[in-house]
Design an enzyme around this catalytic site. Structure first.
Site, PDB file in Angstrom:
ATOM      1  CB  SER A  64      -0.958   0.012   1.200  1.00 46.05           C
ATOM      2  OG  SER A  64      -2.028  -0.871   0.990  1.00 46.05           O
ATOM      3  CE  LYS A  67      -4.483   1.446  -0.930  1.00 41.11           C
ATOM      4  NZ  LYS A  67      -4.119   0.220  -0.254  1.00 41.11           N
ATOM      5  CB  SER A 127      -5.054   1.411   3.552  1.00 43.14           C
ATOM      6  OG  SER A 127      -4.014   1.007   2.685  1.00 43.14           O
TER       7      SER A 127
END
EC number: 3.4.16.4
Length: 402
Positions: A64, A67, A127
């Protein structure tokens, strides 16, 4: 040809250096802590210097952490006015929460109308993998075009060893990052998007009556002033964390990739940040007008230009070692017009224990156009004479930081 100092400056600095007292023996450089991660780096936000690291350019699955780039692209589009925070995004089937079983999400449903602001909070805090797809489609029309934008930004920022193939970070064979590149991206995010970055320090976000907490445990640590950035986990990537903290006006960025657990990524990051604040500081060296004297531009109008040091010349050094730091200034004495603002025309190097610890380009502060032929005739005469003097083996003595 690049020459270190010009002859008059050499004599001035040599005389200055000769008058300095004998320097005390430099202390050994502080040894970084042992970090239980596959790759890690500690960077100064102000100077961009790498203070310490291991495997900093080794490619690694991002999870993640992708992101951060997704939100950076969204933030840049907001900044440019191409989208707005109150834009309502209609959730497509591609962004449906049920498309992401067993992974983090906002629990979006097909046909929902969700604001860009809520989706960005969902990406950063919750997330949400579904939220990244919704934003990608809103910004670029479809995911493929958004991914192209991600990689263009990465290239522009100098993230030479990273490549993105999706906006959420789920494992993909062709997608990878490095610890160094993530520090570079985080530095750019904090610098370029000061209105978006504060979202990273919010501890929770509620959407659709579902409250989700920020997974960055360092936000709750009262011994550090951590205000971001992002956690990541997949089976391939392991547990990773990008974090940033500020203390007494100094900001550091830490990246740990591939630790063994969520608690480990937190403890290793804290260890790194604490060590950095304890042993390193940012300084802002000042240069006299004689040291950064206007530089001659052959066949140019004007015939000389003022200079500035990139990043303002800020460098990061071990505490208590400032008195042992020396520097040299190197100029391009064969600089010809035209010269553009921001063009590299030399460099400054700082040394500690005879090792280069920092280097900054010298940049043209103003432009110089090509002069008419009748104004450049003097240069035709004087340039060969200058080249002869510049070719001599001057041995400038480094100047000590004050």
């Amino acid at each position: 040809m690049f020459n270190t100092f010009r002859k008059p400056l050499l004599l001035l600095l040599s005389a200055f250096a000769a008058s300095l007292p004998v320097l005390s023996q430099a202390e050994p450089l502080p040894t970084p802590p042992e970090i239980a991660a596959k790759a890690w780096v500690l960077m100064s936000y102000e100077s961009g210097q790498v203070i310490a690291g291991e495997n900093i350019h080794k490619q690694h699955a991002p999870a993640s952490l992708v992101k951060i780039m997704t939100s950076y692209v969204v933030g840049q589009e907001l900044k440019a006015g191409h989208i707005a925070t109150d834009d309502l995004v209609v959730i497509s089937e591609n962004a449906w929460g049920q498309k992401f079983p067993g992974s983090s999400k906002m629990f979006l449903n097909v046909g929902d109308q969700v604001s860009v602001d809520d989706l960005n909070h969902g990406v950063i805090i919750s997330s949400g993998n579904d939220a990244t797809v919704a934003l990608a489609e809103h910004v670029a029309g479809h995911q493929s075009a958004f991914i192209e934008m991600m990689n263009r930004h990465a290239e522009k920022l100098g993230m030479k060893d990273s490549y993105f193939t999706n906006p959420h970070g789920l494992d993909s064979d062709d997608q990878f990052i490095t610890a160094y590149d993530m520090a570079v991206l985080t530095r750019a995010f904090i610098r370029d998007l000061p209105n978006v970055y504060p979202i990273f320090k919010q501890k929770s976000f509620t959407f659709g009556k579902i409250k989700q907490g920020n997974r960055n445990g360092l936000l709750w640590d009262t011994t550090l002033n951590v205000d971001g950035v992002k956690t990541g986990y997949t089976k391939e990537a392991g547990y990773s964390l990008v974090s940033s903290a500020e203390q007494n006006g100094q900001r550091l960025i830490a990246v740990v990739l591939g630790t063994q657990s969520s608690s480990s990524r937190q403890s290793e990051s804290k260890k790194l940040l604490t060590w950095g604040f304890r042993f390193y500081q940012d300084i802002h060296p000042q240069f006299s007008g004689k040291e950064l004297a206007p530089l001659r531009v052959w066949y140019g109008s004007p015939s000389s230009i003022n200079l500035e040091v990139e990043e303002g010349g800020t460098i990061t050094v071990p505490r208590r070692e400032r008195k042992n730091i020396t520097y040299t200034i190197t100029y391009d004495h064969n600089l010809e017009a035209p010269v553009e603002v921001g063009q590299t025309v030399g460099k400054v190097e700082w040394y500690l224990n005879d090792e280069v610890i920092a280097e900054r380009p010298l940049l043209a502060k103003e432009a110089s156009e090509k002069a008419p032929w009748y104004k450049s005739m003097v240069d035709v005469v004087w340039r060969p004479i200058n080249e002869w003097f510049s070719s001599q083996d001057w041995e400038p003595k480094p100047v000590t930081e004050q």
